[in-house]
Design an enzyme around this catalytic site. Structure first.
Site, PDB file in Angstrom:
ATOM      1  N   LYS A  22     -38.412   5.730 -12.291  1.00 21.40           N
ATOM      2  CA  LYS A  22     -38.357   6.346 -13.625  1.00 21.40           C
ATOM      3  C   LYS A  22     -39.395   7.451 -13.763  1.00 21.40           C
ATOM      4  O   LYS A  22     -39.090   8.549 -14.223  1.00 21.40           O
ATOM      5  CB  LYS A  22     -38.578   5.276 -14.690  1.00 21.40           C
ATOM      6  CG  LYS A  22     -39.010   5.808 -16.045  1.00 21.40           C
ATOM      7  CD  LYS A  22     -39.329   4.666 -16.987  1.00 21.40           C
ATOM      8  CE  LYS A  22     -40.176   5.014 -18.167  1.00 21.40           C
ATOM      9  NZ  LYS A  22     -41.551   5.405 -17.915  1.00 21.40           N
ATOM     10  N   ASN A  23     -40.634   7.159 -13.386  1.00 21.29           N
ATOM     11  CA  ASN A  23     -41.689   8.129 -13.665  1.00 21.29           C
ATOM     12  C   ASN A  23     -41.652   9.343 -12.738  1.00 21.29           C
ATOM     13  O   ASN A  23     -42.305  10.345 -13.017  1.00 21.29           O
ATOM     14  CB  ASN A  23     -43.063   7.443 -13.683  1.00 21.29           C
ATOM     15  CG  ASN A  23     -43.217   6.574 -14.929  1.00 21.29           C
ATOM     16  OD1 ASN A  23     -42.437   6.691 -15.881  1.00 21.29           O
ATOM     17  ND2 ASN A  23     -44.193   5.684 -14.927  1.00 21.29           N
ATOM     18  N   CYS A 116     -43.104   5.291 -25.489  1.00 22.69           N
ATOM     19  CA  CYS A 116     -43.872   4.055 -25.693  1.00 22.69           C
ATOM     20  C   CYS A 116     -45.242   4.395 -26.245  1.00 22.69           C
ATOM     21  O   CYS A 116     -46.157   4.781 -25.512  1.00 22.69           O
ATOM     22  CB  CYS A 116     -44.016   3.303 -24.373  1.00 22.69           C
ATOM     23  SG  CYS A 116     -42.563   2.353 -23.936  1.00 22.69           S
ATOM     24  N   ARG A 121     -51.844   8.461 -27.326  1.00 27.53           N
ATOM     25  CA  ARG A 121     -51.876   8.948 -25.935  1.00 27.53           C
ATOM     26  C   ARG A 121     -52.017  10.474 -25.983  1.00 27.53           C
ATOM     27  O   ARG A 121     -51.024  11.196 -26.020  1.00 27.53           O
ATOM     28  CB  ARG A 121     -50.621   8.480 -25.190  1.00 27.53           C
ATOM     29  CG  ARG A 121     -50.600   6.955 -25.025  1.00 27.53           C
ATOM     30  CD  ARG A 121     -49.273   6.433 -24.543  1.00 27.53           C
ATOM     31  NE  ARG A 121     -48.978   6.789 -23.170  1.00 27.53           N
ATOM     32  CZ  ARG A 121     -47.789   6.600 -22.604  1.00 27.53           C
ATOM     33  NH1 ARG A 121     -46.807   6.078 -23.303  1.00 27.53           N
ATOM     34  NH2 ARG A 121     -47.589   6.942 -21.356  1.00 27.53           N
ATOM     35  N   ASP A 304     -48.937  -0.238 -15.476  1.00 30.11           N
ATOM     36  CA  ASP A 304     -47.561  -0.550 -15.898  1.00 30.11           C
ATOM     37  C   ASP A 304     -47.134  -1.954 -15.461  1.00 30.11           C
ATOM     38  O   ASP A 304     -46.096  -2.452 -15.901  1.00 30.11           O
ATOM     39  CB  ASP A 304     -46.586   0.491 -15.344  1.00 30.11           C
ATOM     40  CG  ASP A 304     -46.849   1.865 -15.921  1.00 30.11           C
ATOM     41  OD1 ASP A 304     -47.491   1.950 -16.987  1.00 30.11           O
ATOM     42  OD2 ASP A 304     -46.426   2.860 -15.301  1.00 30.11           O
ATOM     43  N   ARG A 397     -35.185   1.727 -21.241  1.00 28.30           N
ATOM     44  CA  ARG A 397     -35.817   2.971 -20.809  1.00 28.30           C
ATOM     45  C   ARG A 397     -36.278   2.901 -19.355  1.00 28.30           C
ATOM     46  O   ARG A 397     -36.508   3.946 -18.740  1.00 28.30           O
ATOM     47  CB  ARG A 397     -37.030   3.300 -21.703  1.00 28.30           C
ATOM     48  CG  ARG A 397     -36.643   3.620 -23.146  1.00 28.30           C
ATOM     49  CD  ARG A 397     -37.790   4.262 -23.899  1.00 28.30           C
ATOM     50  NE  ARG A 397     -38.542   5.084 -22.985  1.00 28.30           N
ATOM     51  CZ  ARG A 397     -39.856   4.996 -22.774  1.00 28.30           C
ATOM     52  NH1 ARG A 397     -40.554   4.136 -23.461  1.00 28.30           N
ATOM     53  NH2 ARG A 397     -40.455   5.762 -21.913  1.00 28.30           N
TER      54      ARG A 397
HETATM   55  N1  EPU Z   1     -55.231  10.849 -21.272  1.00 25.12           N
HETATM   56  C1  EPU Z   1     -56.042  11.641 -22.055  1.00 25.12           C
HETATM   57  N2  EPU Z   1     -55.707  12.966 -22.199  1.00 25.12           N
HETATM   58  C2  EPU Z   1     -54.615  13.517 -21.600  1.00 25.12           C
HETATM   59  C3  EPU Z   1     -53.801  12.695 -20.808  1.00 25.12           C
HETATM   60  C4  EPU Z   1     -54.131  11.366 -20.653  1.00 25.12           C
HETATM   61  O1  EPU Z   1     -57.028  11.198 -22.602  1.00 25.12           O
HETATM   62  O2  EPU Z   1     -54.379  14.721 -21.777  1.00 25.12           O
HETATM   63  C5  EPU Z   1     -55.578   9.430 -21.073  1.00 25.12           C
HETATM   64  C6  EPU Z   1     -54.500   8.492 -21.630  1.00 25.12           C
HETATM   65  O3  EPU Z   1     -54.675   8.247 -23.003  1.00 25.12           O
HETATM   66  C7  EPU Z   1     -54.658   7.274 -20.764  1.00 25.12           C
HETATM   67  C8  EPU Z   1     -55.087   7.856 -19.413  1.00 25.12           C
HETATM   68  O4  EPU Z   1     -55.581   9.167 -19.701  1.00 25.12           O
HETATM   69  O5  EPU Z   1     -55.694   6.478 -21.271  1.00 25.12           O
HETATM   70  C9  EPU Z   1     -53.993   7.968 -18.369  1.00 25.12           C
HETATM   71  O6  EPU Z   1     -52.868   8.616 -18.923  1.00 25.12           O
HETATM   72  P1  EPU Z   1     -51.818   9.440 -18.049  1.00 25.12           P
HETATM   73  O7  EPU Z   1     -51.811  10.837 -18.524  1.00 25.12           O
HETATM   74  O8  EPU Z   1     -52.051   9.196 -16.601  1.00 25.12           O
HETATM   75  O9  EPU Z   1     -50.477   8.763 -18.499  1.00 25.12           O
HETATM   76  P2  EPU Z   1     -49.085   9.474 -18.693  1.00 25.12           P
HETATM   77  O10 EPU Z   1     -48.920  10.557 -17.698  1.00 25.12           O
HETATM   78  O11 EPU Z   1     -48.844   9.798 -20.104  1.00 25.12           O
HETATM   79  C10 EPU Z   1     -47.799   8.029 -16.945  1.00 25.12           C
HETATM   80  C11 EPU Z   1     -46.626   7.108 -16.979  1.00 25.12           C
HETATM   81  C12 EPU Z   1     -47.011   5.834 -17.718  1.00 25.12           C
HETATM   82  C13 EPU Z   1     -48.212   5.195 -17.015  1.00 25.12           C
HETATM   83  C14 EPU Z   1     -49.360   6.206 -16.901  1.00 25.12           C
HETATM   84  C15 EPU Z   1     -50.543   5.684 -16.104  1.00 25.12           C
HETATM   85  C16 EPU Z   1     -44.801   8.662 -17.059  1.00 25.12           C
HETATM   86  C17 EPU Z   1     -43.698   9.273 -17.837  1.00 25.12           C
HETATM   87  N3  EPU Z   1     -45.528   7.763 -17.690  1.00 25.12           N
HETATM   88  O12 EPU Z   1     -48.111   8.302 -18.308  1.00 25.12           O
HETATM   89  O13 EPU Z   1     -45.905   4.973 -17.599  1.00 25.12           O
HETATM   90  O14 EPU Z   1     -48.650   4.094 -17.761  1.00 25.12           O
HETATM   91  O15 EPU Z   1     -48.888   7.411 -16.260  1.00 25.12           O
HETATM   92  O16 EPU Z   1     -50.151   5.339 -14.819  1.00 25.12           O
HETATM   93  O17 EPU Z   1     -44.989   8.965 -15.899  1.00 25.12           O
HETATM   94  C18 EPU Z   1     -44.474   3.211 -18.221  1.00 25.12           C
HETATM   95  O18 EPU Z   1     -43.772   3.526 -17.252  1.00 25.12           O
HETATM   96  O19 EPU Z   1     -44.309   2.160 -18.889  1.00 25.12           O
HETATM   97  C19 EPU Z   1     -45.555   4.117 -18.622  1.00 25.12           C
HETATM   98  C20 EPU Z   1     -46.151   4.052 -19.806  1.00 25.12           C
END
Ligand code: EPU
Length: 418
Positions: A22-23, A116, A121, A304, A397
């Site tokens: 998915k990701n 989610c 975030r 996750d 999802r």
């Molecule tokens: N963060 C910030 N600022 C930013 C971006 C992130 O402070 O600009 C913080 C977030 O709040 C969090 C941490 O950094 O505490 C990590 O966030 P990250 O950006 O890595 O998460 P994401 O890219 O939004 C993806 C996956 C998530 C998974 C996270 C961490 C996708 C679409 N989503 O999210 O997947 O939890 O990486 O591995 O790729 C899931 O599949 O259930 C899911 C939530």
């Protein structure tokens, strides 16, 4: 409303095929926008997030053909178009449209993403990256407006290790003039997958999967064919479910290296695991040791999988501690598990879990992985009562063919709408 009903007490047995990740999927579909000719993506998971992204690409003028797990994306007629509302608000990964549209058209207007939202975030690191590349970014009326006369390569240090920011900056930087360096980049396998696709399109990206990624901008990208990597989170979820039900399951079409952290933790609990080239066999045992788990960025234990892991920890003897260092408060599954008899206390970013049997109850998934924790909990209960699980739209999802897969493994689970 859609509901899942689960009569537990049946050990999972058999083989389950894992779909594409998915990701990765939610990033490679937007990435395809950057190509000037047709992109073919294989092994995409058939989940709602991919369906919504397909609709968004069509709204932007692409022609998309879907054949089972394959998308053929014709990008020739795509046009820049503001997308402040509608489908973009239905999923979090719509933020990848920002980097992709910025790279292609020099502008993007995207409504702030949904998905989610178990805690705020932020996307400040994505925005910092776009600004460093020379874009002007405004946040107005619930949408992010990004515009650049010219994108120029830059050195960008991420203050937090972010999967989304790393990929988004990579998308925009492939079309920037000169060299971009992303430092303190995330190293998840999904980042390597997106870089592999972009390089097949003609990008010049080195270092994906390490903490420094070097992107030499190119003036145009062309179509190609790409196969998405297997979903390590879906695979880990089935591994945990097999262990929790004391079953015997071969989780097939996986890259075992991507699952090392979960494999090691299950072994520490006493689960028997056998790794093959592209599959992992998980053999559950009558008793498990308590363990401590720290959810970290890759290659650490994936956040996750911390929610499903919480459920398995209720099945161990003694007290286990689970700490999430990625999110402060990703614990929406815990009050629901408590309804099922789990003994869990949340202290800051840790959950303290005392082993105890689970009982069927009416519970609600408030996000995707909370849903995974709860269907596994339902499978662990005795068969005399039925768990009723709502919030199925979250589970849809991320888990392709969940009910069919679990039924094929012998679970007594069914879906009803009323
Ligand atoms: N963060 C910030 N600022 C930013 C971006 C992130 O402070 O600009 C913080 C977030 O709040 C969090 C941490 O950094 O505490 C990590 O966030 P990250 O950006 O890595 O998460 P994401 O890219 O939004 C993806 C996956 C998530 C998974 C996270 C961490 C996708 C679409 N989503 O999210 O997947 O939890 O990486 O591995 O790729 C899931 O599949 O259930 C899911 C939530």
């Amino acid at each position: 409303m859609e509901k899942l009903f689960i009569a537990g007490g049946k050990p999972l047995r058999g083989t389950v095929q894992i779909s594409g990740a998915k990701n990765s999927a939610v990033a490679v579909v937007p990435a395809a926008i950057l190509a000037e000719t047709t992109v073919v993506l294989d092994n995409l998971p058939q989940i709602s997030d991919v369906g919504i992204l397909t609709e968004i690409l069509t709204e932007l003028g692409a022609t998309v053909e879907q054949n089972a797990d394959q998308l053929v994306i014709h990008t020739e007629a795509m046009k820049s178009k503001p997308m402040p509302d509608g489908n973009v608000k239905k999923l979090r990964a719509s933020y990848y449209l920002m980097g992709a549209l910025l790279g292609k058209f020099g502008e993007a207007t995207i409504g702030l993403p949904g998905g989610c939202n178990f805690e705020p975030r932020p996307i400040d690191q994505h925005i910092k990256g776009f600004e460093a590349l020379g874009a002007e970014v405004k946040n107005e009326h619930g949408a992010i407006h990004i515009r650049a006369k010219e994108l120029r390569g830059a050195k960008i240090y991420l203050d937090v290790v972010s999967v989304g920011a790393t990929i988004n900056i990579m998308l925009a930087a492939t079309k920037a003039k000169g060299v971009t360096l992303i430092e303190n980049a995330a190293k998840e396998p999904e980042i390597i997958d997106v870089a592999t696709l972009l390089n097949a399109m003609g990008a010049k990206i080195k270092g994906a999967g390490t903490e420094t990624i070097r992107i030499e901008g190119v003036s145009s990208l062309q179509g190609c064919r790409h196969t998405v990597i297997p979903d390590r989170i879906q695979a880990g979820t089935y591994m945990i479910a097999a262990a929790a039900t004391r079953g015997d399951v071969v989780v097939d079409n996986v890259i075992p290296k991507h699952l090392e952290a979960v494999t090691a933790k299950l072994q520490e609990m006493g689960v028997h695991i056998y790794e093959m080239d592209e599959s992992i066999r998980v053999v559950g045992q009558p008793e498990y040791q308590s363990v401590d788990v720290k959810a970290l960025v890759y290659p650490g234990f994936a956040t996750d999988l911390q929610s499903p892991m919480t459920t398995l920890m209720t099945q161990a003897k003694g007290v286990s501690i689970l700490t999430d260092y990625v999110y402060n408060n990703r614990f929406q599954h815990i009050p629901e598990l408590a309804r099922m008899g789990a003994k869990i206390k949340v202290e800051g970013r840790s959950a303290v879990i005392e082993g105890s049997p689970l009982k069927a109850a009416k519970v609600k998934a408030a996000d995707l992985r909370a849903g995974a924790a709860l269907f596994i909990a339902g499978l662990c209960c005795s068969s005399d009562m039925v768990t009723e699980l709502t919030g199925v739209e979250y589970i849809d999802r991320g888990y392709e063919n969940l009910v069919t897969n679990l039924r094929n493994l012998g679970a007594d689970i069914w879906r009803q709408s009323n």
